[in-house]
Design an enzyme around this catalytic site. Structure first.
Site, PDB file in Angstrom:
ATOM      1  N   ARG A 158       0.804  -1.272  -0.020  1.00  0.00           N
ATOM      2  CA  ARG A 158      -0.082   0.032  -0.061  1.00  0.00           C
ATOM      3  C   ARG A 158       0.952   1.217  -0.004  1.00  0.00           C
ATOM      4  O   ARG A 158       0.458   2.217  -0.129  1.00  0.00           O
ATOM      5  CB  ARG A 158      -0.893   0.113   1.183  1.00  0.00           C
ATOM      6  N   GLY A 159       2.160   1.086   0.320  1.00  0.00           N
ATOM      7  CA  GLY A 159       2.869   2.283   0.720  1.00  0.00           C
ATOM      8  C   GLY A 159       3.206   3.202  -0.438  1.00  0.00           C
ATOM      9  O   GLY A 159       3.379   4.507  -0.103  1.00  0.00           O
ATOM     10  N   ASP A 217       7.603   2.440  -2.855  1.00  0.00           N
ATOM     11  CA  ASP A 217       7.828   3.563  -1.866  1.00  0.00           C
ATOM     12  C   ASP A 217       9.262   3.595  -1.564  1.00  0.00           C
ATOM     13  O   ASP A 217      10.136   4.498  -1.386  1.00  0.00           O
ATOM     14  CB  ASP A 217       6.874   3.320  -0.629  1.00  0.00           C
ATOM     15  N   ASP A 250      14.411  -1.190   0.658  1.00  0.00           N
ATOM     16  CA  ASP A 250      15.250  -1.293   1.874  1.00  0.00           C
ATOM     17  C   ASP A 250      16.077  -2.460   1.717  1.00  0.00           C
ATOM     18  O   ASP A 250      17.407  -2.222   1.241  1.00  0.00           O
ATOM     19  CB  ASP A 250      14.278  -1.605   2.935  1.00  0.00           C
ATOM     20  N   LYS A 295      17.455   3.145   0.804  1.00  0.00           N
ATOM     21  CA  LYS A 295      18.293   2.742   2.165  1.00  0.00           C
ATOM     22  C   LYS A 295      19.360   2.081   1.440  1.00  0.00           C
ATOM     23  O   LYS A 295      19.279   0.728   1.878  1.00  0.00           O
ATOM     24  CB  LYS A 295      17.496   2.360   3.216  1.00  0.00           C
ATOM     25  N   ARG A 350       0.216   7.003   7.546  1.00  0.00           N
ATOM     26  CA  ARG A 350       0.383   7.142   6.131  1.00  0.00           C
ATOM     27  C   ARG A 350      -0.251   8.318   5.473  1.00  0.00           C
ATOM     28  O   ARG A 350       0.144   8.649   4.622  1.00  0.00           O
ATOM     29  CB  ARG A 350      -0.617   6.184   5.583  1.00  0.00           C
TER      30      ARG A 350
HETATM   31  P1  IMP Z   1      12.392  -4.462   1.094  1.00  0.00           P
HETATM   32  O1  IMP Z   1      11.896  -5.994   0.630  1.00  0.00           O
HETATM   33  O2  IMP Z   1      13.429  -4.862   2.360  1.00  0.00           O
HETATM   34  O3  IMP Z   1      13.240  -3.866   0.497  1.00  0.00           O
HETATM   35  O4  IMP Z   1      11.452  -3.712   1.785  1.00  0.00           O
HETATM   36  C1  IMP Z   1      10.514  -2.944   1.156  1.00  0.00           C
HETATM   37  C2  IMP Z   1       9.364  -2.618   1.845  1.00  0.00           C
HETATM   38  O5  IMP Z   1       9.561  -2.538   3.450  1.00  0.00           O
HETATM   39  C3  IMP Z   1       8.659  -1.237   1.457  1.00  0.00           C
HETATM   40  O6  IMP Z   1       8.181  -1.317   0.535  1.00  0.00           O
HETATM   41  C4  IMP Z   1       8.034  -0.749   2.972  1.00  0.00           C
HETATM   42  O7  IMP Z   1       6.732  -1.265   2.669  1.00  0.00           O
HETATM   43  C5  IMP Z   1       8.860  -1.696   3.911  1.00  0.00           C
HETATM   44  N1  IMP Z   1       9.560  -0.491   4.551  1.00  0.00           N
HETATM   45  C6  IMP Z   1      11.124  -0.560   4.670  1.00  0.00           C
HETATM   46  N2  IMP Z   1      11.603   0.337   5.279  1.00  0.00           N
HETATM   47  C7  IMP Z   1      10.761   1.111   5.869  1.00  0.00           C
HETATM   48  C8  IMP Z   1      10.481   1.915   6.819  1.00  0.00           C
HETATM   49  O8  IMP Z   1      11.475   3.018   7.140  1.00  0.00           O
HETATM   50  N3  IMP Z   1       9.146   2.550   7.109  1.00  0.00           N
HETATM   51  C9  IMP Z   1       8.058   1.817   6.705  1.00  0.00           C
HETATM   52  N4  IMP Z   1       8.088   0.577   5.857  1.00  0.00           N
HETATM   53  C10 IMP Z   1       9.569   0.390   5.484  1.00  0.00           C
END
Ligand code: IMP
Length: 179
Positions: free
Chosen positions: A45-46, A102, A105, A133, A167
């Site tokens: 949803r982000g 969004d 990470d 990040k 949000r």
């Molecule tokens: P990844 O698979 O670890 O790259 O994570 C991506 C998802 O983790 C993003 O689409 C967010 O939904 C969530 N996420 C990562 N960092 C944050 C944060 O700082 N705040 C809120 N959600 C996050």
């Protein structure tokens, strides 16, 4: 249980976000100039606020679709397993596609989604993330366009949540726990 004893410090203002999106939209228009149609895929949803602002800056023939991918688990740590919870409504074979995320990470979500969509043979598939990040990366992936690189902080606002809250903030803020 998610904590509620936190304050939110503004990190990126609504004005900075709007200015950055305007510039990103110009780059995307240039990259996809001449496209018959660009399917803009928001990851729920982000990305819902980001995609809404981004498509309104794009002077292209745009279709909007959504995909929901979820990591298992809760709280502030993403897990390594990604599931597709909601598929696209439309076809993307032979189409130009822009995936809108969004935050990148660890990179597991975006890399899984790219593989999932590439298997449908889009003409071109590109990715954009509002936030990146890089210090958290575990999978070697980078979005084609990034709004802002940020340090390893947990952020909320502009569509992004902590345990489904915050949000609706118009800016990006970092979560700071208080005693
Ligand atoms: P990844 O698979 O670890 O790259 O994570 C991506 C998802 O983790 C993003 O689409 C967010 O939904 C969530 N996420 C990562 N960092 C944050 C944060 O700082 N705040 C809120 N959600 C996050």
């Amino acid at each position: 249980m998610p904590r509620t004893d936190y304050v939110i410090d503004e990190m990126i203002s609504a004005k900075s976000i709007a200015a950055r999106i305007e510039a990103l939209a110009k780059d995307i228009e240039a990259a996809f100039s001449g496209t018959e149609k660009l399917v803009v895929v928001g990851l729920l949803r982000g990305s819902f606020v980001f995609i809404a602002d981004l498509v309104r800056e794009l002077d292209l023939n745009v279709e909007v679709d959504f995909l929901e991918a979820s990591s298992y688990g809760d709280g502030m740590e993403s897990s390594r397993e990604v599931r597709i919870l909601k598929d696209l409504r439309g076809e993307i074979a032979g189409r130009d596609v822009l995936v809108v995320e969004d935050i990148v990470d660890t990179g597991f979500t975006l890399s899984h989604v790219v593989r999932f969509l590439e298997s449908r043979d889009p003409a071109r598939l590109r990715t954009i993330a509002l936030l990146d990040k890089p210090s958290r990366r575990e999978v070697d992936i980078k979005a084609d366009w990034t709004g802002f690189e940020i340090p390893d902080e947990f952020v909320v606002g502009y569509g992004i949540d902590y345990a489904q809250r915050n949000r609706n903030l118009p800016f990006i803020g970092k979560v700071r726990f208080v005693e």
